[in-house]
Design a protein around this motif. Structure first.
Motif, PDB file in Angstrom:
ATOM      1  N   ILE A 190      74.039  42.401  16.170  1.00  0.00           N
ATOM      2  CA  ILE A 190      72.875  42.869  15.033  1.00  0.00           C
ATOM      3  C   ILE A 190      72.348  44.074  15.553  1.00  0.00           C
ATOM      4  O   ILE A 190      72.002  44.741  14.855  1.00  0.00           O
ATOM      5  N   ALA A 240      67.095  40.719  14.080  1.00  0.00           N
ATOM      6  CA  ALA A 240      67.700  40.162  12.530  1.00  0.00           C
ATOM      7  C   ALA A 240      66.838  40.705  11.556  1.00  0.00           C
ATOM      8  O   ALA A 240      67.257  41.132  10.602  1.00  0.00           O
ATOM      9  N   LEU A 281      76.470  37.005  11.353  1.00  0.00           N
ATOM     10  CA  LEU A 281      75.161  36.352  11.260  1.00  0.00           C
ATOM     11  C   LEU A 281      75.411  34.997  10.773  1.00  0.00           C
ATOM     12  O   LEU A 281      74.576  34.152  11.006  1.00  0.00           O
TER      13      LEU A 281
END
Length: 196
Positions: free
Chosen positions: A56, A91, A126
């Motif tokens: 991320i 995120a 993700l």
């Protein structure tokens, strides 16, 4: 008149959908499950969380066409119990940078891949690693939005031959009769959708 308008989503929008599903899973990981195995054979829960953190953060750099460094994975979980909220914050940042104008244009990364495909790689991690983590920690299956699965199906078809050679994907798992689009996607990345 267009009778069949198909909405084309930006990678930032798709990452936003994946983040919505990821957030409760991340917050639901208990310390007691950190050493549990995951569908990613080489990772336990803690190692997979650290890997996802790394992905991320590095894919934020790729969105702004900076060099990424996947060399060493820092142990973010060891930094304290607030790692869950830090991962959620990262995120959020990932969604923001990939939603910026121009993020999907041109090429990015050491292999000069199309930026949209690189964004899809972030989306894949993700989505699929969050599924891995939910499975490994006994949480409900987070699922995936139809638009996300459609984007990932295209990306996996393009990336699979190279990804398998590099050991990023396992060999495909046979797809069960009546499997959902998301289950088929998991199978193509080498996962058993019914992993317990």
């Amino acid at each position: 008149m267009d009778t069949n308008p198909v909405k084309t989503y930006g990678i930032g929008e798709l990452l936003g959908m994946a983040r919505e599903r990821a957030t409760p899973v991340v917050r639901g990981i208990s310390d007691a499950t950190l050493s549990a195995p995951t569908p990613c054979a080489e990772y336990d829960v803690k190692a997979l969380v650290n890997h996802l953190f790394q992905v991320i953060v590095q894919f934020q750099r790729l969105a702004v066409k900076e060099a990424s460094d996947f060399g060493e994975t820092p142990d973010r979980v060891a930094e304290g119990p607030e790692w869950r909220e830090r991962l959620v914050d990262e995120a959020d940042r990932l969604v923001t940078v990939w939603s910026a104008p121009g993020a999907e244009e041109g090429t990015t990364g050491g292999m000069n891949m199309p930026a949209r495909l690189v964004g899809s790689m972030a989306l894949l991690d993700l989505t699929v690693h969050v599924w891995d983590l939910a499975r490994a920690t006994g949480q409900e299956d987070p699922g995936a939005d139809e638009a996300v699965v459609a984007e990932l199906a295209r990306a996996v078809a393009e990336l699979a031959p190279t990804a398998r050679k590099m050991g990023v994907f396992g060999e495909p798992v046979p797809e069960a009769e009546g499997a959902s689009a998301f289950e088929r996607l998991l199978a193509r990345t080498g996962r058993n959708p019914h992993w317990q």
